[in-house]
Motif scaffolding. Sequence first.
Motif, mmCIF file in Angstrom:
data_model
loop_
_atom_site.group_PDB
_atom_site.id
_atom_site.type_symbol
_atom_site.label_atom_id
_atom_site.label_comp_id
_atom_site.label_asym_id
_atom_site.label_seq_id
_atom_site.Cartn_x
_atom_site.Cartn_y
_atom_site.Cartn_z
ATOM 1 N N UNK A 1 23.985 17.865 -0.428
ATOM 2 C CA UNK A 1 25.194 17.044 -0.570
ATOM 3 C C UNK A 1 25.311 16.019 0.547
ATOM 4 N N UNK A 2 24.985 16.419 1.760
ATOM 5 C CA UNK A 2 25.050 15.476 2.882
ATOM 6 C C UNK A 2 24.021 14.366 2.710
ATOM 7 N N UNK A 3 22.845 14.710 2.230
ATOM 8 C CA UNK A 3 21.806 13.704 2.021
ATOM 9 C C UNK A 3 22.231 12.692 0.961
ATOM 10 N N UNK A 4 22.856 13.166 -0.099
ATOM 11 C CA UNK A 4 23.316 12.255 -1.154
ATOM 12 C C UNK A 4 24.307 11.250 -0.590
ATOM 13 N N UNK A 5 25.240 11.716 0.212
ATOM 14 C CA UNK A 5 26.240 10.813 0.795
ATOM 15 C C UNK A 5 25.592 9.800 1.730
ATOM 16 N N UNK A 6 24.631 10.251 2.512
ATOM 17 C CA UNK A 6 23.956 9.349 3.453
ATOM 18 C C UNK A 6 23.144 8.299 2.701
ATOM 19 N N UNK A 7 22.425 8.723 1.686
ATOM 20 C CA UNK A 7 21.626 7.793 0.892
ATOM 21 C C UNK A 7 22.515 6.733 0.263
ATOM 22 N N UNK A 8 23.630 7.157 -0.275
ATOM 23 C CA UNK A 8 24.541 6.208 -0.903
ATOM 24 C C UNK A 8 25.088 5.224 0.134
ATOM 25 N N UNK A 9 25.416 5.733 1.302
ATOM 26 C CA UNK A 9 25.969 4.878 2.361
ATOM 27 C C UNK A 9 24.959 3.835 2.821
ATOM 28 N N UNK A 10 23.682 4.204 2.838
ATOM 29 C CA UNK A 10 22.637 3.304 3.335
ATOM 30 C C UNK A 10 21.993 2.454 2.237
ATOM 31 N N UNK A 11 22.463 2.574 1.006
ATOM 32 C CA UNK A 11 21.869 1.801 -0.084
ATOM 33 C C UNK A 11 21.964 0.303 0.188
ATOM 34 N N UNK A 12 20.887 -0.421 -0.099
ATOM 35 C CA UNK A 12 20.863 -1.862 0.100
ATOM 36 C C UNK A 12 21.641 -2.579 -1.003
ATOM 37 N N UNK A 13 22.061 -3.787 -0.709
ATOM 38 C CA UNK A 13 22.901 -4.538 -1.646
ATOM 39 C C UNK A 13 22.188 -4.856 -2.958
ATOM 40 N N UNK A 14 20.847 -4.887 -2.942
ATOM 41 C CA UNK A 14 20.113 -5.197 -4.182
ATOM 42 C C UNK A 14 19.862 -3.960 -5.040
ATOM 43 N N UNK A 15 20.377 -2.813 -4.609
ATOM 44 C CA UNK A 15 20.214 -1.575 -5.378
ATOM 45 C C UNK A 15 19.125 -0.663 -4.865
ATOM 46 N N UNK A 16 18.183 -1.188 -4.076
ATOM 47 C CA UNK A 16 17.141 -0.331 -3.511
ATOM 48 C C UNK A 16 17.754 0.605 -2.475
ATOM 49 N N UNK A 17 17.010 1.647 -2.149
ATOM 50 C CA UNK A 17 17.461 2.577 -1.122
ATOM 51 C C UNK A 17 16.778 2.259 0.200
ATOM 52 N N UNK A 18 17.332 2.772 1.272
ATOM 53 C CA UNK A 18 16.852 2.433 2.605
ATOM 54 C C UNK A 18 15.381 2.752 2.787
ATOM 55 N N UNK A 19 14.678 1.821 3.398
ATOM 56 C CA UNK A 19 13.272 2.041 3.735
ATOM 57 C C UNK A 19 13.134 3.100 4.824
ATOM 58 N N UNK A 20 14.259 3.470 5.444
ATOM 59 C CA UNK A 20 14.275 4.506 6.478
ATOM 60 C C UNK A 20 14.896 5.799 5.966
ATOM 61 N N UNK A 21 15.007 5.922 4.664
ATOM 62 C CA UNK A 21 15.505 7.119 3.999
ATOM 63 C C UNK A 21 16.892 7.505 4.510
ATOM 64 N N UNK A 22 17.034 8.696 5.106
ATOM 65 C CA UNK A 22 18.355 9.138 5.563
ATOM 66 C C UNK A 22 18.566 8.903 7.057
ATOM 67 N N UNK A 23 17.642 8.215 7.704
ATOM 68 C CA UNK A 23 17.743 8.024 9.154
ATOM 69 C C UNK A 23 18.700 6.895 9.503
#
Length: 330
Positions: A227-249
């Motif tokens: 659950x924590x990872x899901x929230x972090x991933x969503x928070x770090x999502x890029x504006x174009x829809x891709x996810x962070x190149x640094x994952x959850x860091x």
Amino acid sequence: MQVIDAESIASMIDRTLEYNRSRRVLSVDRNAAWQVAHGAVAYGKDLKLQVEGKEVSALDYLFQGGQMRGWELSTGPVLASTKRPSVEAYVEAGSYVGQGHVDQFLGYLSQAALPLDTPIQIEDQTLTLEDWGRSAQNELPNNPYREYSWTLIALTNLFPNDVTWTAGDGNPWTLESVAEFEAKQDLAESPCGGMHRLMGLAHTVRYCRNRQIPFQGGWLAAKQVVEQAIETIRKYQNSDGTFSANYTVRPGTSADLSTRIGTTGHTLEFLAYALEPQQLKEPWMERAVVRLCELLDSASEVELECGGLYHGLSGLRIYRDRLRNVERGR
């Protein structure tokens, strides 16, 4: 981004999956078992392999005794639990030819919906997928790397009724204890930004829910990390829809197309499996799915790194299948 209905998204995914299945055909001469195992996560027995100028089912070829670099299975001692020979899968840590992690191949194959009695020709004997899975249970205490991400995936998929078992050390082992260990590990120091570790934990969480096991102890620890990872991933999502190149860091993107596909693909695979059904239809997830399809389409003539490619395609397949179940009310 233009709003797209669920069926249009599913159709977009269908086109992306079929194009990459039919146009990116692996070759027994050019590729290795590592690529086939990753491809099986996305396509199962429909994954194609070119052998002597013909296209065949990659898994049928290997299971029927076909030779390929990195496919190194051998028979081992008879297991006390089954009275049948064990399956030994050679591990070469960090390999991109053979198995790079303990139970990596088994974990991927367990997601391909293969029957437990699927025959596997090893040397002069015919064993089964179940034999391989029982061997993983038996050898769990002997994992020299203490990394159980793929083991959790394999065991929760193959043996849904085995919460506990006796391993080769003579001691009882439980999925809960393994999940608790995995939940305590540092995602940032784990392979592919911890996405494989998270997939193992996500399989554990679904296993708990399917069996109606209360979330406490190791089960709760796994759920909290997911659950924590899901929230972090969503928070770090890029504006174009891709996810962070640094994952959850931390947040981040990359100018390299293959990297963007790989990081977004790995992350999407985890999310597609871990999210609650109704979360799949939230705009942030739809943006990610559409963007990954667009990236893969733009790279249609580019040779991509197989790990990121197939994990991304696996994520799209999981998302499509679960989305259609939501639409059907299941």
